[in-house]
Design a protein around this motif. Structure first.
Motif, mmCIF file in Angstrom:
data_model
loop_
_atom_site.group_PDB
_atom_site.id
_atom_site.type_symbol
_atom_site.label_atom_id
_atom_site.label_comp_id
_atom_site.label_asym_id
_atom_site.label_seq_id
_atom_site.Cartn_x
_atom_site.Cartn_y
_atom_site.Cartn_z
ATOM 1 N N VAL A 125 17.522 22.122 72.257
ATOM 2 C CA VAL A 125 17.315 23.426 72.892
ATOM 3 C C VAL A 125 17.590 23.318 74.391
ATOM 4 O O VAL A 125 17.331 22.296 75.022
ATOM 5 C CB VAL A 125 15.877 23.907 72.626
ATOM 6 C CG1 VAL A 125 15.551 25.151 73.434
ATOM 7 C CG2 VAL A 125 15.686 24.173 71.136
ATOM 8 N N HIS A 126 18.156 24.365 74.956
ATOM 9 C CA HIS A 126 18.527 24.464 76.373
ATOM 10 C C HIS A 126 19.754 23.606 76.708
ATOM 11 O O HIS A 126 20.022 23.353 77.880
ATOM 12 C CB HIS A 126 17.368 24.090 77.312
ATOM 13 C CG HIS A 126 16.224 25.045 77.261
ATOM 14 N ND1 HIS A 126 15.158 24.985 78.148
ATOM 15 C CD2 HIS A 126 15.959 26.093 76.447
ATOM 16 C CE1 HIS A 126 14.297 25.950 77.863
ATOM 17 N NE2 HIS A 126 14.767 26.622 76.831
ATOM 18 N N THR A 127 20.500 23.183 75.693
ATOM 19 C CA THR A 127 21.748 22.459 75.923
ATOM 20 C C THR A 127 22.853 23.124 75.104
ATOM 21 O O THR A 127 22.575 23.865 74.147
ATOM 22 C CB THR A 127 21.652 20.976 75.505
ATOM 23 O OG1 THR A 127 21.801 20.864 74.076
ATOM 24 C CG2 THR A 127 20.331 20.355 75.935
ATOM 25 N N PRO A 128 24.124 22.845 75.434
ATOM 26 C CA PRO A 128 25.219 23.420 74.651
ATOM 27 C C PRO A 128 25.279 22.910 73.213
ATOM 28 O O PRO A 128 26.055 23.434 72.410
ATOM 29 C CB PRO A 128 26.471 22.998 75.434
ATOM 30 C CG PRO A 128 25.990 22.803 76.824
ATOM 31 C CD PRO A 128 24.613 22.213 76.678
ATOM 32 N N ASN A 129 24.481 21.903 72.890
ATOM 33 C CA ASN A 129 24.423 21.408 71.514
ATOM 34 C C ASN A 129 23.242 22.003 70.749
ATOM 35 O O ASN A 129 22.932 21.561 69.640
ATOM 36 C CB ASN A 129 24.330 19.874 71.501
ATOM 37 C CG ASN A 129 24.619 19.296 70.121
ATOM 38 O OD1 ASN A 129 25.599 19.657 69.480
ATOM 39 N ND2 ASN A 129 23.762 18.406 69.646
ATOM 40 N N GLU A 130 22.599 23.000 71.294
ATOM 41 C CA GLU A 130 21.474 23.650 70.613
ATOM 42 C C GLU A 130 21.891 24.108 69.222
ATOM 43 O O GLU A 130 22.937 24.729 69.045
ATOM 44 C CB GLU A 130 21.002 24.863 71.431
ATOM 45 C CG GLU A 130 19.866 25.634 70.775
ATOM 46 C CD GLU A 130 19.493 26.897 71.541
ATOM 47 O OE1 GLU A 130 18.638 27.652 71.058
ATOM 48 O OE2 GLU A 130 20.061 27.119 72.631
ATOM 49 N N HIS A 131 21.060 23.804 68.214
ATOM 50 C CA HIS A 131 21.371 24.276 66.876
ATOM 51 C C HIS A 131 20.105 24.587 66.098
ATOM 52 O O HIS A 131 19.031 24.041 66.356
ATOM 53 C CB HIS A 131 22.276 23.311 66.103
ATOM 54 C CG HIS A 131 21.865 21.878 66.119
ATOM 55 N ND1 HIS A 131 21.917 21.092 67.250
ATOM 56 C CD2 HIS A 131 21.415 21.056 65.117
ATOM 57 C CE1 HIS A 131 21.518 19.859 66.950
ATOM 58 N NE2 HIS A 131 21.194 19.813 65.681
ATOM 59 N N LEU A 132 20.252 25.490 65.156
ATOM 60 C CA LEU A 132 19.149 26.060 64.382
ATOM 61 C C LEU A 132 19.353 25.733 62.914
ATOM 62 O O LEU A 132 20.441 25.940 62.361
ATOM 63 C CB LEU A 132 19.119 27.577 64.589
ATOM 64 C CG LEU A 132 18.194 28.406 63.693
ATOM 65 C CD1 LEU A 132 16.732 28.124 64.024
ATOM 66 C CD2 LEU A 132 18.503 29.905 63.859
ATOM 67 N N ASP A 133 18.304 25.237 62.257
ATOM 68 C CA ASP A 133 18.349 24.880 60.845
ATOM 69 C C ASP A 133 18.201 26.143 59.993
ATOM 70 O O ASP A 133 17.200 26.851 60.078
ATOM 71 C CB ASP A 133 17.217 23.887 60.547
ATOM 72 C CG ASP A 133 17.307 23.297 59.146
ATOM 73 O OD1 ASP A 133 17.379 24.085 58.183
ATOM 74 O OD2 ASP A 133 17.296 22.059 59.027
ATOM 75 N N VAL A 134 19.201 26.415 59.156
ATOM 76 C CA VAL A 134 19.216 27.637 58.351
ATOM 77 C C VAL A 134 18.086 27.636 57.329
ATOM 78 O O VAL A 134 17.344 28.617 57.194
ATOM 79 C CB VAL A 134 20.576 27.801 57.649
ATOM 80 C CG1 VAL A 134 20.544 28.987 56.682
ATOM 81 C CG2 VAL A 134 21.692 27.980 58.667
ATOM 82 N N LYS A 135 17.939 26.555 56.582
ATOM 83 C CA LYS A 135 16.899 26.489 55.543
ATOM 84 C C LYS A 135 15.514 26.571 56.166
ATOM 85 O O LYS A 135 14.622 27.237 55.622
ATOM 86 C CB LYS A 135 17.051 25.184 54.752
ATOM 87 C CG LYS A 135 16.002 25.015 53.644
ATOM 88 C CD LYS A 135 16.040 26.162 52.635
ATOM 89 C CE LYS A 135 15.008 25.971 51.536
ATOM 90 N NZ LYS A 135 14.940 27.162 50.638
ATOM 91 N N SER A 136 15.317 25.915 57.299
ATOM 92 C CA SER A 136 14.025 25.974 57.972
ATOM 93 C C SER A 136 13.711 27.394 58.431
ATOM 94 O O SER A 136 12.543 27.818 58.418
ATOM 95 C CB SER A 136 14.008 25.015 59.166
ATOM 96 O OG SER A 136 12.770 25.039 59.818
ATOM 97 N N THR A 137 14.737 28.129 58.829
ATOM 98 C CA THR A 137 14.538 29.528 59.220
ATOM 99 C C THR A 137 14.069 30.353 58.026
ATOM 100 O O THR A 137 13.155 31.189 58.146
ATOM 101 C CB THR A 137 15.839 30.116 59.797
ATOM 102 O OG1 THR A 137 16.258 29.335 60.911
ATOM 103 C CG2 THR A 137 15.646 31.554 60.230
ATOM 104 N N GLU A 138 14.663 30.104 56.877
ATOM 105 C CA GLU A 138 14.231 30.804 55.661
ATOM 106 C C GLU A 138 12.785 30.450 55.318
ATOM 107 O O GLU A 138 11.980 31.329 54.970
ATOM 108 C CB GLU A 138 15.142 30.441 54.491
ATOM 109 C CG GLU A 138 14.799 31.176 53.198
ATOM 110 C CD GLU A 138 15.734 30.841 52.052
ATOM 111 O OE1 GLU A 138 15.608 31.492 50.988
ATOM 112 O OE2 GLU A 138 16.578 29.935 52.202
ATOM 113 N N ASN A 139 12.433 29.175 55.438
ATOM 114 C CA ASN A 139 11.059 28.752 55.165
ATOM 115 C C ASN A 139 10.072 29.415 56.120
ATOM 116 O O ASN A 139 8.981 29.846 55.720
ATOM 117 C CB ASN A 139 10.935 27.235 55.294
ATOM 118 C CG ASN A 139 11.733 26.479 54.247
ATOM 119 O OD1 ASN A 139 12.133 27.049 53.231
ATOM 120 N ND2 ASN A 139 11.984 25.209 54.486
ATOM 121 N N THR A 140 10.452 29.482 57.392
ATOM 122 C CA THR A 140 9.571 30.084 58.399
ATOM 123 C C THR A 140 9.406 31.574 58.159
ATOM 124 O O THR A 140 8.319 32.135 58.348
ATOM 125 C CB THR A 140 10.135 29.818 59.809
ATOM 126 O OG1 THR A 140 10.237 28.403 60.002
ATOM 127 C CG2 THR A 140 9.232 30.398 60.886
#
Length: 481
Positions: free
Chosen positions: A454-469
């Motif tokens: 987070v806060h870097t150009p490599n920031e990424h979000l986990d799709v499955k974790s988003t669904e779980n949340t």
């Protein structure tokens, strides 16, 4: 035209996340996204408030059977940290993010993704727009300027809020329930520049430190990653050959560990090779020290044009400021294993025509330790005849052990997953402390999906974790009666 995230689940959440990713929303540039959210609420026929600071409040009545349940706030912030790689052509004031999906992760090509905290905005919108979801009365609060100082939450009129429970969706690890966080402040030390003319037999050299991973100045400070500003200060102090200093700069946000810093020096024409050799030797030192945390570190030297330089006395002040300014982890908690108790991050150095600004993000879960760090910074700045000021100071969120909301969230997590969540405190600034100070008797917890870098150009979000949340959020809402 097919959307990049069209086939991802939950579809409504990723639909809104992709929509807001088309709208510039760096801290201080939130008018367009705020107006978009205002129109969204009004188009749904919901009570919608946009205050003078551009914070948004949207209320949705309780669904059948939940009329007597306490009001629940879904809370996040609309602004994002705007970081990009040096070779990326992107204007954060007008260009949409270029989203892509790789190996179950969502990225923005060459830039920060803004999942911090766009995912909270998207989830709140998805709840407001879906009348099939069971829930108590919803108070959707989206603040401005969280990343740059929390001025949105600071200036929010607490009398406009009615929620009993706050669900803050600004956390970055699934399976964790956050119940406390550090307070913080922005510290600014300014030195007025003293110039002199460059002698005719000297040439300019630009020194660039780059290739560092950077990261969130709260969440990632414990990882001991290199701070390009501090490394530049060390380099300037380690150079043993005679040189003049003409310019320094580095970093772009105080809450991001700086990845790139640069300076311009002037040296005798006959000393160029020796300077390059010394810098190469210093690079080897840094690479050895950071071989695990920052293996990509590089220091580059190139020719540069120089017309004037700092006086020797001012050069000495700059080097002392770089090297003596507190940075990194200051104390660890003795109560919670592995928790950073206090820290500071020299995130930004700005060289304007008349002065040099050294800007740090200071964090602590103990207010007196925050004061101690700020006092030390003040003493250093005074000793160098500079100006020191503190901005955007916000309180810590203290743990309310055994709260009713904590109990509800633990039970909902166990019901959904069959496992116990981890209760933890966070060494990062969340808005919960500020909101609770304005909402008498309210309770708060924070959670969110897995995000990385987070806060870097490599920031990424986990799709499955988003669904779980998302499933977890709906389970919590259904559990509140």
């Amino acid at each position: 035209m097919k959307r990049v995230l069209q086939d991802l689940k939950p579809q409504s959440v990723f639909k809104y996340f992709e929509e807001i990713s088309q709208i510039p929303r760096g801290s201080g540039n939130e008018k367009e996204i705020s107006n978009y959210l205002k129109k969204f609420g009004e188009d749904l026929g919901l009570e919608t408030i946009q205050d003078e600071y551009l914070n948004i409040i949207i209320r949705k009545p309780a669904t059948k059977g939940y009329e007597n349940a306490p009001c629940v706030m879904i809370q996040g912030h609309m602004d994002m940290v705007c970081e990009k790689n040096k070779d990326t052509d992107h204007d954060f004031t007008k260009d949409p993010l270029k989203l892509r999906v790789e190996d179950g992760m969502i990225y923005a090509t060459g830039t920060t993704l803004g999942a911090d905290n766009g995912i909270a905005v998207a989830m709140g919108m998805a709840i407001l727009s879906d009348n099939s979801i069971e829930h108590p009365e919803i108070e959707f609060l989206v603040t401005v300027d969280e990343e740059a100082g929390m001025s949105g939450a600071m200036n929010l009129d607490g009398s406009q809020l009615k929620a009993k429970y706050i669900l803050n969706l600004d956390s970055e690890e699934e399976g964790y329930i956050l119940v406390s966080c550090a307070g913080g402040a922005t510290a600014k030390s300014t030195l007025p520049i003293e110039y002199t003319n460059i002698s005719g037999d000297k040439v300019g050299l630009a020194i660039d430190i780059k290739g560092l991973l950077g990261g969130h100045s709260g969440m990632d400070i414990i990882k001991q990653r290199g701070n390009s500003n501090k490394l530049l200060g060390r380099l300037l102090n380690l150079l043993s050959i005679d040189y003049d200093l003409a310019k320094v700069s580095g970093g772009s946000k105080n809450n991001a560990i700086p990845r790139e810093s640069e300076c311009i020096i002037a040296v005798n024409k006959n000393s160029v090779d020796e300077v390059k050799k010394q810098i190469s030797d210093i690079e080897k030192i840094f690479k050895n020290e950071l071989k695990t945390s920052d293996p990509g570190l590089v220091i580059e030297v190139s020719e540069a044009h120089v017309e004037k330089v700092f006086t020797p006395e001012f050069k000495d002040k700059v080097i002392k400021m770089y090297n003596l300014m507190p940075n990194g982890v200051q104390t660890m908690s003795m109560d919670i294993e592995g928790l950073v108790e206090s820290s500071t991050n020299l995130g930004v150095v700005v060289n304007s025509d008349n002065d040099i600004l050294f800007e740090s993000a200071v964090r602590s879960s103990v207010s007196t330790l925050k004061d101690d760090i700020l006092n030390r910074m003040d003493l250093l700045t005074q000793s160098l005849k500079g100006d020191f000021k503190v901005e955007s100071s916000y309180p810590a969120w203290e743990y309310a052990k055994g709260s009713k909301l904590e109990e509800i969230c633990i039970e909902a997590y166990e019901k959904l997953t069959g496992k116990k969540p981890t209760i933890m405190a966070l060494h990062a600034g969340l808005e919960c402390g500020l909101l609770l100070s304005k909402m008498n008797g309210a309770e708060a917890i924070s959670f969110g999906p897995d995000m990385f870098d987070v806060h870097t150009p490599n920031e990424h979000l986990d799709v499955k974790s988003t669904e779980n949340t998302w499933d977890y959020l709906l389970t919590i809402l259904k559990s509140i009666h």
